[in-house]
Structures are given as C-alpha cells and as structure tokens.
Write a protein that holds these residues in place. Structure first.
Motif, mmCIF file in Angstrom:
data_model
loop_
_atom_site.group_PDB
_atom_site.id
_atom_site.type_symbol
_atom_site.label_atom_id
_atom_site.label_comp_id
_atom_site.label_asym_id
_atom_site.label_seq_id
_atom_site.Cartn_x
_atom_site.Cartn_y
_atom_site.Cartn_z
ATOM 1 N N LEU A 1 0.828 -1.207 0.000
ATOM 2 C CA LEU A 1 0.000 0.000 0.000
ATOM 3 C C LEU A 1 0.860 1.254 0.000
ATOM 4 O O LEU A 1 0.542 2.243 -0.670
ATOM 5 N N HIS A 2 1.962 1.212 0.734
ATOM 6 C CA HIS A 2 2.860 2.364 0.767
ATOM 7 C C HIS A 2 3.570 2.551 -0.578
ATOM 8 O O HIS A 2 3.766 3.685 -1.024
ATOM 9 N N PRO B 1 0.316 3.606 -3.572
ATOM 10 C CA PRO B 1 -0.983 4.031 -3.019
ATOM 11 C C PRO B 1 -2.006 4.391 -4.091
ATOM 12 O O PRO B 1 -3.215 4.383 -3.813
ATOM 13 N N TRP C 1 -6.473 -0.743 -5.447
ATOM 14 C CA TRP C 1 -6.421 -1.948 -4.636
ATOM 15 C C TRP C 1 -7.818 -2.400 -4.233
ATOM 16 O O TRP C 1 -8.698 -1.590 -3.954
ATOM 17 N N LEU D 1 -5.000 -7.263 -2.889
ATOM 18 C CA LEU D 1 -3.978 -7.060 -1.863
ATOM 19 C C LEU D 1 -3.640 -8.380 -1.183
ATOM 20 O O LEU D 1 -2.469 -8.661 -0.897
ATOM 21 N N PRO E 1 -7.915 -3.123 5.809
ATOM 22 C CA PRO E 1 -6.852 -2.674 4.900
ATOM 23 C C PRO E 1 -7.237 -1.471 4.042
ATOM 24 O O PRO E 1 -6.435 -0.556 3.845
ATOM 25 N N MET E 2 -8.459 -1.432 3.523
ATOM 26 C CA MET E 2 -8.837 -0.328 2.646
ATOM 27 C C MET E 2 -9.006 0.978 3.423
ATOM 28 O O MET E 2 -8.770 2.057 2.874
ATOM 29 N N TYR F 1 -7.096 1.712 6.008
ATOM 30 C CA TYR F 1 -5.695 2.111 6.183
ATOM 31 C C TYR F 1 -5.190 2.794 4.921
ATOM 32 O O TYR F 1 -4.510 3.838 4.989
ATOM 33 N N LEU F 2 -5.516 2.233 3.767
ATOM 34 C CA LEU F 2 -5.078 2.813 2.496
ATOM 35 C C LEU F 2 -5.604 4.242 2.343
ATOM 36 O O LEU F 2 -4.859 5.139 1.941
ATOM 37 N N THR F 3 -6.860 4.452 2.665
ATOM 38 C CA THR F 3 -7.427 5.802 2.557
ATOM 39 C C THR F 3 -6.683 6.782 3.448
ATOM 40 O O THR F 3 -6.342 7.897 3.030
ATOM 41 N N TRP G 1 -3.619 6.540 4.563
ATOM 42 C CA TRP G 1 -2.269 6.752 4.043
ATOM 43 C C TRP G 1 -2.284 7.677 2.829
ATOM 44 O O TRP G 1 -1.422 8.554 2.681
ATOM 45 N N ARG G 2 -3.250 7.492 1.960
ATOM 46 C CA ARG G 2 -3.386 8.395 0.815
ATOM 47 C C ARG G 2 -3.567 9.840 1.266
ATOM 48 O O ARG G 2 -2.983 10.768 0.686
#
Length: 326
Positions: A231-232, A235, A239, A244, A267-268, A270-272, A274-275
């Motif tokens: 994800l990092h 990004p 995904w 993933l 996970p999704m 977390y992705l948001t 991080w984005r």
C-alpha cells in the motif's frame, strides 16, 4: 522490524529534530515540563506536534507523568525516556518532588539559551545529574500510525546493546556535541535527535510482547507487513482486498482478519488514511495542482478526492494548503 516501512512513515509525517538542551542539577532538584503544545511556539512553531524526550547522560533520576495514577520510574545513566504524546511530566532527584513551570517565559521572545525543562529547585548536594533534552516535530493529521502506536511514556533502560551499543554511541555523540560549540553543531544535534528517537522506537518494537496490537506490532506479522508495504509503495493503485491478499500471499479472509485484529482498521481504511497523509504533504510542500495530487493518490476525480480529504481533515485541500503555507 520492517525498517523501510518505518522510514516511509517517518518521511511522510515530516519527522524533524530540533535542538538539544543540556540540564544539570545537584540534589535535591526537580524539573517539570508542561504539555508540549505549550512548548511548540518556542521549539518548532511550524510543526503540528512536538515529541519531547530526555537522555540521562550522567547520574540517576526519577521520571513520572503528571497523572494521579502514574508511578515514578528510575532512570540510570544511558536511559532514554520519550513522551510521544507530549504529556506533562516531572523529573527529579527523588520521587514525589514537584515544581512550577513559569508560563511567563512565553510572554517575551525567549533568549537563545532557554531551557524548556527548568530546574526550579536545585540544591548543592553531592549527587549530580546531566540530562540532554531532545525535541522532534511531526504531523498528527491526517494520519500518523507510528504516534498512535506508542505509549504515553516510552522508557529504554539498560540492556539495549543488541546492535553493538548503537544507542549508547548516539548518546555519547550527543553529549559530546552538546558541550562543544563547533560549526554546524546545531544541525548535527538535530540529526542526532532524530536518530536517538528512531533507535528508541526500534528497541521498543523489539521488546513488544507477542500478543501486542498496533502498527508497530503489525510490522512483525509477515503478510500484514507485506500488505502495508504494498500500500505504501503504490498508493494510487486501485487496490481491492482480494488483490492485496493475493499480492501478500494469503487468502482474503486471513488478511482481513489479521489486519483488522492487529491494526484496528480494515486494509482499505488504512489505504485511505495513508493516501490522505501523502496528499497532505504534497499540498503543504509543493505547488502541485490539486487534480494532479488526486491522481497521485488514486482518485479518479478532484471532486472525490476533495470530499475524502475533507472527511479526513475537516478542511478542503485548498484551505489546508493555505494554512500550512502561512
């Protein structure tokens, strides 16, 4: 520990070191530090948040959070104590001593040698202590998974010599640099401040119990760490949980359950987050147009990105940028 993931986070949350301050005291002595938000204007006015920590270069002292239920901790030479959330605390030559932090130091521009940790009671006894106080700035919003995973008081004492005494070497270097007045010393101390903090976090992560939860603990689970790294690294990719999981080498159900159990979010989600952290940095540090930033973090339209950014921060991308560039 997945060092590259930690490096990613430290970069994106803009970890930066400030000055060290030397504090010396003869027993009986006591020093009290206010919440770091009250020090921010003095130390790092542009930082969202200030982390403070102390290294015991010589002697022995006691430390305690200013919380009615907190127990004092004995710190010996070479110990490092970190207050990640910037909570008020007291250091003293013996347990139970208290001091008063004088807020008047904020009324006028501070002198160059001001020490935010003030010795308000300093005796002439034979027992002496030398503390080196470090300060680091970082982002809190939109997302700082490391800060959220650290305790309110992180203590590293004897027995941290696993990597040939790397932390001890950093402490010795900081102590020596703090006593010298060589060219470039301020920049050296700033970098040492960051390195001491990072090494303390590494040691803390290594000592977490097997049943620990949180971001640092998640980095010890291979497939979860792999998912975070993916994800990092990308990004902007569209995904899904299934894609993933395949890339992480486990089933969809295994990734979903272990990720949520360890980090507390799917996970999704977390992705948001991080984005949004990446986007916040691009808005603050560059002149990149908002539509380009939205594409860089995986949004098909500027409007959908702006809605997500406002949900995460309470501000539109334009207002976030203007406030960070004042």
């Amino acid at each position: 520990m997945a060092a590259d993931i930690l490096s990613d986070v430290l970069k994106e949350v803009h970890l930066s070191g400030a000055l060290f301050f030397d504090v010396e005291g003869c027993a009986p002595w006591v020093a009290e530090a206010p919440p770091s938000r009250e020090l921010k204007a003095l130390i790092m006015p542009r930082a969202q948040h200030v982390i403070n920590y102390h290294v015991v270069a010589n002697g022995v002292c006691w430390a305690r959070l200013l919380d009615g239920d907190a127990e004092p901790v004995c710190l010996t030479a070479g110990s490092v104590i970190v207050f990640p959330q910037g909570l008020p605390h007291v250091l003293s030559s013996e347990p139970g001593l208290r001091a008063t932090f004088d807020p008047a130091i904020f009324d006028e521009p501070p002198p160059e040698d001001i020490k935010p940790l003030m010795l308000t009671r300093n005796g002439d006894g034979p027992e002496t202590v030398r503390l080196i106080c470090g300060f680091l700035g970082c982002d809190v919003l939109p997302f700082n998974p490391l800060l959220n995973s650290l305790p309110s008081m992180l203590v590293i004492t004897d027995g941290y010599s696993e990597r040939d005494g790397w932390l001890a070497s950093l402490i010795r270097a900081a102590a020596a640099e703090g006593r010298d007045s060589r060219d470039g010393g301020r920049n050296v101390l700033s970098r040492l401040s960051e390195l001491i903090f990072i090494e303390a976090v590494r040691i803390h992560a290594e000592r977490l119990p097997q049943d620990a939860r949180g971001w640092l603990a998640a980095l010890r689970i291979p497939h979860v760490a792999r998912a975070i790294a993916l994800l990092h690294d990308n990004p902007a990719r569209a995904w899904t949980l299934s894609s993933l999981a395949r890339a992480s080498g486990v089933s969809r159900s295994v990734l979903a359950s272990t990720f949520k159990e360890t980090l507390g979010v799917p996970p999704m989600s977390y992705l948001t987050s991080w984005r949004m952290q990446i986007a916040a940095g691009l808005l603050a540090d560059t002149d990149t147009p908002v539509y380009s930033i939205s594409e860089a973090v995986g949004y098909e339209s500027e409007a959908s990105f702006s809605r997500a950014f406002r949900r995460a921060t309470g501000l539109s991308p334009g207002i976030w940028r203007s406030e960070r560039n004042r």
